[in-house]
Motif scaffolding. Structure first.
Motif, PDB file in Angstrom:
ATOM      1  N   UNK A  44      -0.009 -13.121  -7.958  1.00 55.50           N
ATOM      2  CA  UNK A  44       0.446 -14.070  -6.938  1.00 55.50           C
ATOM      3  C   UNK A  44       0.862 -13.334  -5.662  1.00 55.50           C
ATOM      4  N   UNK A  45       1.514 -12.181  -5.811  1.00 56.19           N
ATOM      5  CA  UNK A  45       1.883 -11.378  -4.642  1.00 56.19           C
ATOM      6  C   UNK A  45       0.630 -10.934  -3.901  1.00 56.19           C
ATOM      7  N   UNK A  46      -0.361 -10.499  -4.647  1.00 56.41           N
ATOM      8  CA  UNK A  46      -1.601 -10.004  -4.033  1.00 56.41           C
ATOM      9  C   UNK A  46      -2.290 -11.081  -3.213  1.00 56.41           C
ATOM     10  N   UNK A  47      -2.109 -12.334  -3.583  1.00 53.59           N
ATOM     11  CA  UNK A  47      -2.775 -13.429  -2.896  1.00 53.59           C
ATOM     12  C   UNK A  47      -2.064 -13.908  -1.646  1.00 53.59           C
ATOM     13  N   UNK A  48      -0.880 -13.359  -1.349  1.00 53.22           N
ATOM     14  CA  UNK A  48      -0.152 -13.773  -0.157  1.00 53.22           C
ATOM     15  C   UNK A  48      -0.838 -13.224   1.091  1.00 53.22           C
ATOM     16  N   UNK A  49      -0.567 -13.855   2.220  1.00 47.74           N
ATOM     17  CA  UNK A  49      -1.327 -13.550   3.422  1.00 47.74           C
ATOM     18  C   UNK A  49      -0.762 -12.494   4.332  1.00 47.74           C
ATOM     19  N   UNK A  50       0.409 -11.942   3.993  1.00 50.39           N
ATOM     20  CA  UNK A  50       0.998 -10.932   4.879  1.00 50.39           C
ATOM     21  C   UNK A  50       2.013 -10.112   4.120  1.00 50.39           C
ATOM     22  N   UNK A  51       2.356  -8.975   4.700  1.00 52.90           N
ATOM     23  CA  UNK A  51       3.380  -8.122   4.110  1.00 52.90           C
ATOM     24  C   UNK A  51       4.726  -8.838   4.102  1.00 52.90           C
ATOM     25  N   UNK A  52       5.039  -9.555   5.174  1.00 53.80           N
ATOM     26  CA  UNK A  52       6.325 -10.258   5.239  1.00 53.80           C
ATOM     27  C   UNK A  52       6.451 -11.274   4.108  1.00 53.80           C
ATOM     28  N   UNK A  65       2.208  -4.051  -9.190  1.00 53.18           N
ATOM     29  CA  UNK A  65       2.918  -4.683  -8.080  1.00 53.18           C
ATOM     30  C   UNK A  65       2.672  -3.933  -6.782  1.00 53.18           C
ATOM     31  N   UNK A  66       2.640  -2.609  -6.846  1.00 58.42           N
ATOM     32  CA  UNK A  66       2.375  -1.829  -5.635  1.00 58.42           C
ATOM     33  C   UNK A  66       0.982  -2.134  -5.095  1.00 58.42           C
ATOM     34  N   UNK A  67       0.006  -2.244  -5.984  1.00 57.77           N
ATOM     35  CA  UNK A  67      -1.343  -2.598  -5.552  1.00 57.77           C
ATOM     36  C   UNK A  67      -1.355  -3.981  -4.906  1.00 57.77           C
ATOM     37  N   UNK A  68      -0.557  -4.893  -5.444  1.00 53.95           N
ATOM     38  CA  UNK A  68      -0.487  -6.245  -4.891  1.00 53.95           C
ATOM     39  C   UNK A  68       0.117  -6.237  -3.490  1.00 53.95           C
ATOM     40  N   UNK A  69       1.173  -5.455  -3.296  1.00 57.06           N
ATOM     41  CA  UNK A  69       1.792  -5.349  -1.973  1.00 57.06           C
ATOM     42  C   UNK A  69       0.797  -4.768  -0.970  1.00 57.06           C
ATOM     43  N   UNK A  70       0.073  -3.759  -1.399  1.00 58.18           N
ATOM     44  CA  UNK A  70      -0.920  -3.139  -0.520  1.00 58.18           C
ATOM     45  C   UNK A  70      -1.954  -4.162  -0.075  1.00 58.18           C
ATOM     46  N   UNK A  71      -2.412  -4.982  -1.001  1.00 61.72           N
ATOM     47  CA  UNK A  71      -3.425  -5.982  -0.665  1.00 61.72           C
ATOM     48  C   UNK A  71      -2.844  -7.067   0.235  1.00 61.72           C
ATOM     49  N   UNK A  72      -1.622  -7.521  -0.060  1.00 60.61           N
ATOM     50  CA  UNK A  72      -0.993  -8.543   0.774  1.00 60.61           C
ATOM     51  C   UNK A  72      -0.797  -8.039   2.201  1.00 60.61           C
ATOM     52  N   UNK A  73      -0.445  -6.763   2.335  1.00 60.54           N
ATOM     53  CA  UNK A  73      -0.230  -6.190   3.664  1.00 60.54           C
ATOM     54  C   UNK A  73      -1.510  -6.168   4.491  1.00 60.54           C
ATOM     55  N   UNK A  74      -2.643  -6.229   3.812  1.00 59.14           N
ATOM     56  CA  UNK A  74      -3.930  -6.257   4.506  1.00 59.14           C
ATOM     57  C   UNK A  74      -4.437  -7.689   4.705  1.00 59.14           C
ATOM     58  N   UNK A  75      -3.575  -8.651   4.455  1.00 60.93           N
ATOM     59  CA  UNK A  75      -3.934 -10.040   4.668  1.00 60.93           C
ATOM     60  C   UNK A  75      -4.284 -10.799   3.414  1.00 60.93           C
ATOM     61  N   UNK A  76      -4.156 -10.157   2.253  1.00 63.92           N
ATOM     62  CA  UNK A  76      -4.454 -10.816   0.987  1.00 63.92           C
ATOM     63  C   UNK A  76      -5.939 -10.946   0.734  1.00 63.92           C
ATOM     64  N   UNK A  77      -6.320 -11.087  -0.559  1.00 66.02           N
ATOM     65  CA  UNK A  77      -7.700 -11.316  -0.952  1.00 66.02           C
ATOM     66  C   UNK A  77      -8.664 -10.273  -0.378  1.00 66.02           C
ATOM     67  N   UNK A  78      -9.917 -10.235  -0.814  1.00 63.80           N
ATOM     68  CA  UNK A  78     -10.396 -11.072  -1.900  1.00 63.80           C
ATOM     69  C   UNK A  78      -9.811 -10.644  -3.243  1.00 63.80           C
ATOM     70  N   UNK A  79      -9.505 -11.616  -4.087  1.00 59.68           N
ATOM     71  CA  UNK A  79      -8.842 -11.305  -5.333  1.00 59.68           C
ATOM     72  C   UNK A  79      -9.739 -10.515  -6.269  1.00 59.68           C
ATOM     73  N   UNK A  80     -11.046 -10.533  -6.020  1.00 62.36           N
ATOM     74  CA  UNK A  80     -11.935  -9.743  -6.875  1.00 62.36           C
ATOM     75  C   UNK A  80     -11.601  -8.258  -6.759  1.00 62.36           C
ATOM     76  N   UNK A  81     -11.167  -7.830  -5.570  1.00 61.40           N
ATOM     77  CA  UNK A  81     -10.809  -6.429  -5.377  1.00 61.40           C
ATOM     78  C   UNK A  81      -9.565  -6.090  -6.195  1.00 61.40           C
ATOM     79  N   UNK A  82      -8.583  -6.991  -6.198  1.00 63.09           N
ATOM     80  CA  UNK A  82      -7.371  -6.761  -6.979  1.00 63.09           C
ATOM     81  C   UNK A  82      -7.683  -6.764  -8.466  1.00 63.09           C
ATOM     82  N   UNK A  83      -8.501  -7.716  -8.904  1.00 64.63           N
ATOM     83  CA  UNK A  83      -8.832  -7.806 -10.328  1.00 64.63           C
ATOM     84  C   UNK A  83      -9.609  -6.575 -10.796  1.00 64.63           C
ATOM     85  N   UNK A  84     -10.478  -6.059  -9.943  1.00 65.56           N
ATOM     86  CA  UNK A  84     -11.249  -4.868 -10.316  1.00 65.56           C
ATOM     87  C   UNK A  84     -10.343  -3.647 -10.440  1.00 65.56           C
ATOM     88  N   UNK A  85      -9.345  -3.579  -9.579  1.00 60.29           N
ATOM     89  CA  UNK A  85      -8.444  -2.443  -9.591  1.00 60.29           C
ATOM     90  C   UNK A  85      -7.487  -2.484 -10.780  1.00 60.29           C
TER      91      UNK A  85
END
Length: 307
Positions: free
Chosen positions: A27-35, A286-306
């Protein structure tokens, strides 16, 4: 069974509630911003020190530091043998501090450090060094051993190998994880980056991986030469550029085996060690999720693969 083992094992199981789990981190990974990620983290198990508006690097550091704080608490409840095992596992945080210190001594901007507390081994002495050569000498006189050179890259590899060997040889429950992680480290150095380990460091790694693996020239022969407890992390990977798949496999197994140890019967070292593994895997995710959210979130396939 001592009261310390009972109290520590109960405390270990309780700490497992202090994680987000696969669904929460996704869910964190799917957010749209670091904030947005910082807002979500602030009220949860990773909220310690999180401030909306801080940098992504600082947020990721605090996420990674969360299981260290939990291990410090856990070690305080355990008898000496249990605390020793937790200190061996937590030495990875000290290794990270040593690497950051070496880079700063070489002129890089200072990086945030981990607060090791009673889990420190040689850090209080090492952090006082003021040159790379002095740091190398101090390492040589400590449990970390001589990294074989005073370049930051030599020091980084030396302490990472030393940590893996220490965990593999002193914490039986972590032996397979440590050996598999060491295999990935050596494969990246030898076969991806084409950098040979320094002689003393290579001999140290050979205690766990064997001398034949250290002399292999390609990933297939490297994997074939490894002992079974280390081979699993690189098995089936043909190209060194795909070693990231082995790293994802490593974290998946760490969490799975950790849960198995926690679910075991009795009171002893297994449950605290399993808890440390599960907490570490959750923080990594969680760290990977924060990294992805900071980049604008998604695509979730990248998070799932990691993950």
């Amino acid at each position: 069974m001592s009261a310390g083992w009972v109290a520590g094992s109960v405390r270990a199981k309780g700490l497992l509630s202090r994680r987000l789990g696969a669904g929460g981190t996704r869910a964190i990974a799917g957010l749209g911003s670091l904030a947005e990620a910082q807002h979500a983290l602030a009220d949860g198990p990773y909220g310690r020190g999180i401030v909306v508006g801080q940098s992504a690097a600082d947020t990721e550091h605090l996420v990674t530091a969360t299981p260290l704080w939990q291990l410090r608490v856990l070690a305080g409840w355990l008898p000496r043998e249990g605390a020793r095992a937790i200190r061996s596992l937590a030495a990875g945080f000290e290794a990270a501090n040593i690497v950051s210190h070496a880079r700063a001594l070489a002129g890089a901007p200072p990086e945030p450090l981990f607060d090791l507390g009673a889990l420190a081994t040689a850090w209080l002495r090492l952090r006082e060094t003021s040159s790379l050569s002095e740091l190398r000498r101090a390492l040589s006189q400590s449990l970390w051993g001589d990294p074989g050179g005073d370049a930051p890259s030599d020091i980084a590899t030396g302490v990472q190998v030393a940590w893996a060997v220490r965990a593999a040889t002193t914490v039986p429950e972590a032996g397979g994880w440590a050996a598999g992680g060491l295999a990935l480290l050596v494969a990246r150095q030898h076969l991806l980056h084409r950098r040979q380990l320094r002689d003393d460091v290579s001999a140290h790694a050979a205690r766990v991986l064997g001398t034949a693996a250290l002399g292999a020239g390609d990933l297939t022969s490297f994997a074939a030469a490894l002992p079974s407890r280390a081979r699993w992390s690189v098995a089936g990977i043909q190209d060194a550029g795909e070693l990231w798949r082995g790293e994802a496999r490593w974290w998946t197994r760490l969490e799975r085996d950790g849960f198995q140890l926690v679910a075991g019967t009795g009171f002893g070292r297994a449950r605290p060690v399993g808890t440390a593994a599960v907490l570490a895997a959750d923080a990594w995710r969680c760290r990977a999720a924060v990294h992805l959210a900071a980049r604008g979130g998604g695509p979730m396939e990248a998070y799932d693969a990691l993950t």
